[in-house]
Scaffold this active site. Structure first.
Site, PDB file in Angstrom:
ATOM      1  CG  HIS A 187       6.739   9.112 -24.419  1.00  0.00           C
ATOM      2  ND1 HIS A 187       6.583   9.994 -23.373  1.00  0.00           N
ATOM      3  CD2 HIS A 187       7.214   7.981 -23.864  1.00  0.00           C
ATOM      4  CE1 HIS A 187       6.974   9.428 -22.245  1.00  0.00           C
ATOM      5  NE2 HIS A 187       7.350   8.201 -22.515  1.00  0.00           N
ATOM      6  CG  HIS A 287       5.694  -0.036 -21.201  1.00  0.00           C
ATOM      7  ND1 HIS A 287       5.468   0.385 -19.897  1.00  0.00           N
ATOM      8  CD2 HIS A 287       6.326   0.995 -21.816  1.00  0.00           C
ATOM      9  CE1 HIS A 287       5.942   1.602 -19.744  1.00  0.00           C
ATOM     10  NE2 HIS A 287       6.466   2.000 -20.895  1.00  0.00           N
TER      11      HIS A 287
END
Length: 384
Positions: A187, A287
């Site tokens: 992340h 994504h």
């Protein structure tokens, strides 16, 4: 000639922005232009693009409209502009597919597959209780999972922080066995100094990939990190055009790219990014922790791209408190999965029907989602 006559924007829970585009022959297309936490900014960008470039134009000329929106303003790229373009692009493809009575993937050249494998999130923002969550998802029929690797992390952290990350991966692997894939999302929280240590430490448990091991502005560090692991490296959710992806393709160390269909210029641009990736032997895994229009757009590209690997989707994700993507659909069954995969939607356009009454009702709610600002023990801002 059919022309674009009107549009509406709907900010809806939990953190999404929907675009409805209407044409003179009554056809409606839907898009999802949003930067999570910056929806009002993107809303303004969509209005500028629609008013300056699209109203009164033929919706069929998608390639020309994309070029005009991207190049016509001189300043280009970045999350806000590319997300605004993405949502408009999705809506135009939806209109085009409905005009021909065909799913978008047919207009892109047809299917390269019948089913798209999906994965689901476990563990939350600061990963916890991952063992039970992983078992529950596998029992529901999923064959792939993803979780955050760490909570906030110092630039150089202690051995306990590394071991905690390893322990979570070990726990999930021991619960679900070797036939279930585990994606591990760094992340962008992890500085390169720790990314190489954690990537090497978790390798015995064979993650499907390590995602965004460093922030995209530090992609020049990826070759160094790749020297410390054989685990596939994934990145791309904060990269917005084929020009942004050029560097990582040329580096030759990224194995999976993750452009976002609502951030990286929509169906038009992500199809081109996917084709570039194929030439570099890189897989595509879009994504999509977003809503149903973004996910439907992903499936259209996944269906057509021979190098599509797996698809993220937001069912049960920790951001979607109180609302999920299925609530906005006339037929929620279009995203049902079996044996860990979703059958490619074969309806016209994006392959979904939006429940407009529900959208309008949901848009009455006050939506003001922003990601948290995390801080280290010393008070300094941490990467979220």
């Amino acid at each position: 000639m059919t022309t674009i006559t009107d549009y509406e924007l709907f900010e809806v829970p939990p953190r999404w922005l929907f675009l409805k585009v209407e044409t003179s022959d009554g056809t409606v297309g839907w898009g999802e232009p949003v930067v999570e936490g910056r929806s009002k900014t993107v809303e303004t960008a969509v209005e500028e693009l629609m008013d300056n470039y699209l109203l009164g134009e033929d919706p069929a000329d998608i390639a020309d409209h994309w070029q005009a929106m991207y190049r016509g303003g001189f300043y280009r790229g970045g999350p806000v502009l590319m997300s605004a373009i993405a949502g408009i692009d999705q809506a135009l493809w939806d209109i085009k597919g409905k005009h021909f009575g065909a799913p978008v993937y047919e207009l892109l050249g047809g299917k390269a597959r019948d089913r798209v494998r999906v994965y689901q999130w476990i563990g939350g923002d600061r990963p916890a209780d991952v063992g039970d969550a992983a078992q529950d998802r596998v029992d529901e029929g999923l064959t792939a999972l993803k979780m955050n690797a760490t909570p906030e992390l110092r630039r150089v952290d202690n051995p306990a922080a590394v071991e905690a990350a390893v322990d979570r991966v070990r726990t999930v692997r021991e619960r679900v066995g070797d036939e279930v894939d585990i994606g591990l999302d760094f992340h962008g929280r992890v500085a390169k100094s720790m990314a190489k240590r954690i990537a090497e430490a978790v390798e015995p448990y064979e993650p499907m990939f390590v995602e965004e091991p460093v922030l995209p502005e530090n992609n020049d560090a990826l070759p160094h990190i790749a020297q410390h692991t054989t685990t596939p490296i994934a990145t791309g959710e904060r990269m917005y055009s084929r020009w942004d992806f050029k560097e990582v393709f040329e580096q030759g160390v990224v194995d999976v790219i993750q452009p976002d269909l609502s951030h990286a210029g929509g169906i038009t641009e992500v199809s081109k990014i996917a084709a570039m990736a194929e030439a570099y032997d890189v897989a595509l895994a879009p994504h999509c922790p977003l809503g149903p229009i973004a996910l439907a757009s992903c499936f259209q590209v996944d269906a057509n791209a021979p190098n599509a690997l797996i698809q993220e989707q937001s069912l049960g994700i920790h951001y979607n408190e109180g609302t999920d993507e299925l609530a906005y659909l006339e037929d929620p069954g279009v995203f049902d999965y079996e044996d860990g995969a979703v059958a490619v939607p074969d309806g016209p356009g994006l392959g979904i029907e939006i429940d407009e009454d529900y959208v309008r009702e949901a848009a009455e709610e006050d939506v003001n989602w922003h990601n948290p600002v995390w801080r280290h023990d010393d008070g300094g801002v941490a990467e979220w």
